[in-house]
Design an enzyme around this catalytic site. Structure first.
Site, PDB file in Angstrom:
ATOM      1  N   ARG A 140       3.082   7.994   9.778  1.00 27.83           N
ATOM      2  CA  ARG A 140       3.034   9.314   9.271  1.00 27.83           C
ATOM      3  C   ARG A 140       1.790   9.924  10.253  1.00 27.83           C
ATOM      4  O   ARG A 140       1.838  11.050  10.516  1.00 27.83           O
ATOM      5  CB  ARG A 140       2.683   9.276   7.791  1.00 27.83           C
ATOM      6  CG  ARG A 140       2.755  10.799   7.331  1.00 27.83           C
ATOM      7  CD  ARG A 140       2.245  10.954   5.917  1.00 27.83           C
ATOM      8  NE  ARG A 140       3.279  10.115   5.179  1.00 27.83           N
ATOM      9  CZ  ARG A 140       4.392  10.896   4.518  1.00 27.83           C
ATOM     10  NH1 ARG A 140       4.529  12.198   4.603  1.00 27.83           N
ATOM     11  NH2 ARG A 140       5.296  10.074   3.688  1.00 27.83           N
ATOM     12  N   HIS A 172       7.162   4.610  13.008  1.00 29.55           N
ATOM     13  CA  HIS A 172       7.387   5.462  11.952  1.00 29.55           C
ATOM     14  C   HIS A 172       6.169   6.246  11.256  1.00 29.55           C
ATOM     15  O   HIS A 172       6.290   6.624  10.110  1.00 29.55           O
ATOM     16  CB  HIS A 172       8.205   4.779  11.034  1.00 29.55           C
ATOM     17  CG  HIS A 172       7.827   3.818  10.245  1.00 29.55           C
ATOM     18  ND1 HIS A 172       7.659   2.431  10.643  1.00 29.55           N
ATOM     19  CD2 HIS A 172       6.954   3.828   9.015  1.00 29.55           C
ATOM     20  CE1 HIS A 172       7.205   1.739  10.131  1.00 29.55           C
ATOM     21  NE2 HIS A 172       6.565   2.438   8.759  1.00 29.55           N
ATOM     22  N   GLU A 176      -1.899   5.242   3.232  1.00 29.62           N
ATOM     23  CA  GLU A 176      -1.836   3.747   2.795  1.00 29.62           C
ATOM     24  C   GLU A 176      -3.074   3.350   2.747  1.00 29.62           C
ATOM     25  O   GLU A 176      -3.503   2.296   1.659  1.00 29.62           O
ATOM     26  CB  GLU A 176      -1.102   2.925   3.749  1.00 29.62           C
ATOM     27  CG  GLU A 176       0.440   2.942   3.683  1.00 29.62           C
ATOM     28  CD  GLU A 176       0.953   4.241   4.632  1.00 29.62           C
ATOM     29  OE1 GLU A 176       2.342   4.249   4.667  1.00 29.62           O
ATOM     30  OE2 GLU A 176       0.256   5.007   5.074  1.00 29.62           O
ATOM     31  N   ASP A 183       0.919  -1.116  -0.056  1.00 28.02           N
ATOM     32  CA  ASP A 183       0.151   0.269   0.101  1.00 28.02           C
ATOM     33  C   ASP A 183       0.809   1.209  -0.036  1.00 28.02           C
ATOM     34  O   ASP A 183       0.345   2.440   0.412  1.00 28.02           O
ATOM     35  CB  ASP A 183      -0.565  -0.076   1.265  1.00 28.02           C
ATOM     36  CG  ASP A 183      -0.179  -0.281   2.539  1.00 28.02           C
ATOM     37  OD1 ASP A 183       0.887   0.019   2.444  1.00 28.02           O
ATOM     38  OD2 ASP A 183      -0.819  -0.757   3.539  1.00 28.02           O
ATOM     39  N   GLU A 210      -0.415  -8.905  -1.214  1.00 32.25           N
ATOM     40  CA  GLU A 210      -1.103  -8.431   0.077  1.00 32.25           C
ATOM     41  C   GLU A 210      -2.159  -7.426  -0.235  1.00 32.25           C
ATOM     42  O   GLU A 210      -2.506  -6.361   0.331  1.00 32.25           O
ATOM     43  CB  GLU A 210      -0.022  -7.729   0.704  1.00 32.25           C
ATOM     44  CG  GLU A 210      -0.579  -7.367   2.464  1.00 32.25           C
ATOM     45  CD  GLU A 210       0.815  -6.793   3.007  1.00 32.25           C
ATOM     46  OE1 GLU A 210       1.378  -7.303   3.832  1.00 32.25           O
ATOM     47  OE2 GLU A 210       1.139  -5.382   2.800  1.00 32.25           O
ATOM     48  N   HIS A 255      14.166   4.939  12.383  1.00 26.73           N
ATOM     49  CA  HIS A 255      13.529   5.138  10.891  1.00 26.73           C
ATOM     50  C   HIS A 255      14.280   6.794  10.567  1.00 26.73           C
ATOM     51  O   HIS A 255      14.650   7.604  11.568  1.00 26.73           O
ATOM     52  CB  HIS A 255      12.100   5.411  10.753  1.00 26.73           C
ATOM     53  CG  HIS A 255      11.614   5.398   9.602  1.00 26.73           C
ATOM     54  ND1 HIS A 255      11.706   6.538   8.563  1.00 26.73           N
ATOM     55  CD2 HIS A 255      11.209   4.309   8.768  1.00 26.73           C
ATOM     56  CE1 HIS A 255      11.322   6.085   7.340  1.00 26.73           C
ATOM     57  NE2 HIS A 255      10.941   4.747   7.441  1.00 26.73           N
TER      58      HIS A 255
END
Length: 377
Positions: free
Chosen positions: A218, A216, A137, A101, A123, A249
């Site tokens: 967003r 990590h 995503e 994604d 997936e 990250h």
């Protein structure tokens, strides 16, 4: 005379994509009489992806080199689309594979659609049903599903999500290829690499409970991420036998609060991003895993490690339902409470550690090859 091998193009841009496409690429590459396989990387996450490709001995045929400091979603999407156009136009693959994604996956699917090239989505079907969580995503994967011709769903719930959206044809429940990659890696990690990893990470030692952290997302940037960091600091202050290991990250929205709140705290080990085999080894040595990552929610249960998910919702509810994972949110109190229960209640810990992994058994890649055989004749 034999038929000409079908041309397959795999597109990926981030480390999780690299991990999950690697066993599929290798599965197709074992049949050169039927398939000619190429790999295109966008460079969405250059350094972290390259480590993974090196481990799996994969060499890209094309590199769009998109990575640059402070890149925006607009720039990644536009750069991937324009970079892929001449590759698709010239090579004309028989099928393009995208994974998951990411913005790379979305752009790869859209570019292939523009060229009327069939798209296979590895997936497929994951949903939170929350438009902005995870962002971007959740919308990326829904849009890819509208474009793809083959949908490789990891679980029955993912396949049912697609059915509810009117997608019924060419939906195949195959498990998650991340388990294939994990099992491939474990054999090497537990063999020749084990002693060198133990020397590199001396804080992993008997008598200490190691918590592996990855974070990590967003949508957690800002106040939620600061709360996550405060929770981690509180945990090591509360439990003197805990060693907290956090490969940080590269995104500055992550490194900023992590550095300000956690750097220099005793028994908090902030690492640079580690190569995939080292991450697998650290996971295997951990007491539990605290994460907002998608792939680790699937991998850790295969190693008998309870997973606490630092998100409000997850597109992987199967782990929650199976009892091997639990949502703890992004508040300091919620994270501390969730981890504390596992550190103090042996029965709760044992039930989570022994729960069956619902995400696959390591045969996903071979199943994908069989379905593509049928689709391409």
């Amino acid at each position: 005379m034999g038929s000409t091998p079908k041309k397959l193009l795999f597109i990926c841009g981030t480390r999780p994509e690299g991990i999950k496409v690697a066993p599929v690429i290798q599965a197709f590459a074992r049949h050169p009489e039927r398939y000619a396989v190429k790999l295109c990387v966008t460079g969405q996450h250059r350094q972290m992806l390259q480590q993974t490709l090196d481990f799996f001995e994969l060499r890209p045929d094309y590199d769009l080199e998109l990575m640059k400091p402070g890149q925006t979603l607009f720039e990644v999407t536009a750069g991937a689309l324009t970079g892929l156009a001449p590759i698709l136009t010239k090579d004309r693959p028989d099928m393009v594979f995208v994974q998951g994604d990411t913005t790379t996956a979305f752009a790869g699917a859209l570019a292939s659609f523009y060229e009327k090239i069939p798209v296979a989505h590895i997936e497929a079907g994951l949903r939170t049903h929350e438009r902005y969580s995870p962002f971007p995503e959740e919308v990326n994967r829904a849009l890819i599903s509208k474009v793809a011709q083959l949908h490789f769903a990891p679980t029955r719930a993912a396949a049912e999500n697609l059915a509810r959206e009117g997608i019924h044809e060419n939906v195949f429940q195959v498990g998650n290829t991340v388990i294939d990659a994990l099992l491939m890696s474990l054999e090497r990690v537990r063999g020749k690499h084990a002693s060198s990893f133990a020397a590199e990470f001396p804080f992993v030692r008997p008598g200490r409970r190691m918590i592996l952290v990855t974070g990590h997302r967003r949508e957690s940037f800002g106040k939620p991420f600061e709360a996550i960091c405060r929770a981690l600091r509180s945990l090591v202050e509360r439990y003197p036998d805990v060693e907290l290991v956090y490969p940080v990250h590269l995104n500055p929205n992550v490194r900023g609060p992590v550095g300000e709140i956690l750097r220099g705290v005793e028994r908090v080990h902030l690492l640079e991003p580690v190569e995939y085999p080292k991450l697998v080894w650290l996971m295997s040595q951990s007491h539990l895993v605290l994460t907002d990552s998608g792939g680790i929610q699937e991998e850790a249960p295969s190693l008998g490690k309870p997973v606490l998910v630092m998100r409000e919702v997850t597109e992987r509810p199967e782990g929650i339902d199976a009892g091997c994972a639990r949502l703890v949110g992004t508040t300091e109190a919620g994270i501390v409470e969730g981890v504390s229960q596992l550190l103090t209640d042996e029965d709760v810990y044992r039930r989570m550690a022994q729960a069956k992994n619902p995400y696959g058994d390591g045969t996903s890649s071979s199943a994908i090859v069989r379905h593509v055989d049928a689709a391409l004749g």
